[in-house]
Motif scaffolding. Structure first.
Motif, mmCIF file in Angstrom:
data_model
loop_
_atom_site.group_PDB
_atom_site.id
_atom_site.type_symbol
_atom_site.label_atom_id
_atom_site.label_comp_id
_atom_site.label_asym_id
_atom_site.label_seq_id
_atom_site.Cartn_x
_atom_site.Cartn_y
_atom_site.Cartn_z
ATOM 1 N N ILE A 23 0.840 -1.203 0.000
ATOM 2 C CA ILE A 23 0.000 0.000 0.000
ATOM 3 C C ILE A 23 0.877 1.256 0.000
ATOM 4 N N ALA A 24 1.962 1.268 0.770
ATOM 5 C CA ALA A 24 2.857 2.421 0.815
ATOM 6 C C ALA A 24 3.508 2.663 -0.548
ATOM 7 N N VAL A 25 3.949 1.578 -1.200
ATOM 8 C CA VAL A 25 4.560 1.712 -2.531
ATOM 9 C C VAL A 25 3.527 2.225 -3.527
ATOM 10 N N ALA A 26 2.313 1.718 -3.462
ATOM 11 C CA ALA A 26 1.254 2.171 -4.373
ATOM 12 C C ALA A 26 0.931 3.649 -4.133
ATOM 13 N N LEU A 27 0.890 4.074 -2.882
ATOM 14 C CA LEU A 27 0.617 5.464 -2.549
ATOM 15 C C LEU A 27 1.731 6.380 -3.057
ATOM 16 N N ILE A 28 2.973 6.003 -2.877
ATOM 17 C CA ILE A 28 4.109 6.804 -3.362
ATOM 18 C C ILE A 28 4.089 6.882 -4.887
ATOM 19 N N LEU A 29 3.756 5.780 -5.548
ATOM 20 C CA LEU A 29 3.669 5.764 -7.007
ATOM 21 C C LEU A 29 2.542 6.671 -7.491
ATOM 22 N N ALA A 30 1.412 6.660 -6.799
ATOM 23 C CA ALA A 30 0.287 7.518 -7.176
ATOM 24 C C ALA A 30 0.652 8.994 -7.024
ATOM 25 N N ILE A 31 1.347 9.346 -5.956
ATOM 26 C CA ILE A 31 1.755 10.736 -5.743
ATOM 27 C C ILE A 31 2.742 11.168 -6.822
ATOM 28 N N ALA A 32 3.697 10.314 -7.161
ATOM 29 C CA ALA A 32 4.681 10.649 -8.195
ATOM 30 C C ALA A 32 4.004 10.840 -9.547
ATOM 31 N N LEU A 33 3.055 9.975 -9.888
ATOM 32 C CA LEU A 33 2.331 10.123 -11.158
ATOM 33 C C LEU A 33 1.476 11.384 -11.157
ATOM 34 N N SER A 34 0.905 11.734 -10.029
ATOM 35 C CA SER A 34 0.106 12.956 -9.923
ATOM 36 C C SER A 34 0.965 14.194 -10.164
ATOM 37 N N ILE A 35 2.137 14.222 -9.570
ATOM 38 C CA ILE A 35 3.038 15.367 -9.758
ATOM 39 C C ILE A 35 3.506 15.453 -11.208
ATOM 40 N N ALA A 36 3.871 14.326 -11.787
ATOM 41 C CA ALA A 36 4.324 14.317 -13.184
ATOM 42 C C ALA A 36 3.203 14.756 -14.123
ATOM 43 N N GLY A 37 1.993 14.299 -13.879
ATOM 44 C CA GLY A 37 0.858 14.707 -14.717
ATOM 45 C C GLY A 37 0.548 16.183 -14.595
ATOM 46 N N THR A 38 0.626 16.704 -13.387
ATOM 47 C CA THR A 38 0.386 18.131 -13.175
ATOM 48 C C THR A 38 1.415 18.975 -13.909
ATOM 49 N N LEU A 39 2.674 18.609 -13.807
ATOM 50 C CA LEU A 39 3.717 19.355 -14.521
ATOM 51 C C LEU A 39 3.514 19.309 -16.020
ATOM 52 N N TRP A 40 3.112 18.161 -16.523
ATOM 53 C CA TRP A 40 2.916 18.036 -17.957
ATOM 54 C C TRP A 40 1.737 18.879 -18.436
ATOM 55 N N PHE A 41 0.622 18.848 -17.712
ATOM 56 C CA PHE A 41 -0.555 19.607 -18.120
ATOM 57 C C PHE A 41 -0.359 21.102 -17.975
ATOM 58 N N LEU A 42 0.469 21.520 -17.064
ATOM 59 C CA LEU A 42 0.741 22.943 -16.920
ATOM 60 C C LEU A 42 1.727 23.451 -17.967
ATOM 61 N N GLY A 43 2.284 22.550 -18.757
ATOM 62 C CA GLY A 43 3.146 22.964 -19.857
ATOM 63 C C GLY A 43 4.607 23.011 -19.524
ATOM 64 N N ASP A 44 4.989 22.736 -18.298
ATOM 65 C CA ASP A 44 6.398 22.780 -17.945
ATOM 66 C C ASP A 44 7.118 21.507 -18.369
#
Length: 169
Positions: A23-44
């Motif tokens: 569960i901890a690994v899945a949570l860390i992976l979800a947070i990392a994907l969320s940050i990467a997706g946010t950066l991509w959608f914001l154009g950076d």
């Protein structure tokens, strides 16, 4: 019997420990994907993923050049027709341009420009000059007149005619 109950409890703890780690690994992976997706959608984009070429092109395209202004010291004063009476109009003007050479040329040809602008102002009606739309139309007409004079003289054009003070009575 006491030994068998402790033997069963130990594997249960290992199973729970594996579940918590999963569960901890899945949570860390979800947070990392969320940050990467946010950066991509914001154009950076994702840092270090080869976006350097696009960034250099964007900087090369946008070069800010500030506007330069020149104020006409003496007001343009003329009469305008309104409701069967003669009315007076007094206008203080400034010119805006991106190219300082255009303002230098406007200063050189200022007597001709003033004469043309007084004619334009005098041909306006009093009721037209009382509305914001009428004043905006007058500014556009004055811009076209100034640029026409500068074009005839082979000089660069200005961007806008600005009213510093506008009085009709």
């Amino acid at each position: 019997m006491a030994q068998s109950s402790t033997a069963e409890a130990v594997p249960a703890r290992k199973g729970k420990l594996k579940l918590i780690i999963l569960i901890a690994v899945a949570l860390i992976l979800a947070i990392a994907l969320s940050i990467a997706g946010t950066l991509w959608f914001l154009g950076d984009g994702i840092p270090g993923m080869g976006d350097d070429v696009a960034g250099e092109n964007a900087v090369a395209e946008e070069v800010f050049t500030p506007s330069v202004y020149m104020g006409i010291e003496k007001a343009l004063v003329t009469t305008v027709q309104g409701e069967g009476r003669q009315r007076y109009a007094q206008v203080y003007l400034s010119f805006e341009a991106k190219d300082p050479q255009a303002l230098t040329a406007a200063k050189l040809h200022l007597p001709l420009i003033r004469s043309q602008l007084v004619t334009v102002l005098g041909s306006s009606s009093f009721t037209e000059l009382q509305t914001p739309e009428g004043r905006a139309g007058l500014a556009d007409t004055m811009l076209a007149t100034v640029n026409q004079v500068l074009e005839q003289e082979g000089e660069p054009s200005i961007n806008r005619v600005l009213f510093r003070n506008f009085v009709v009575q």
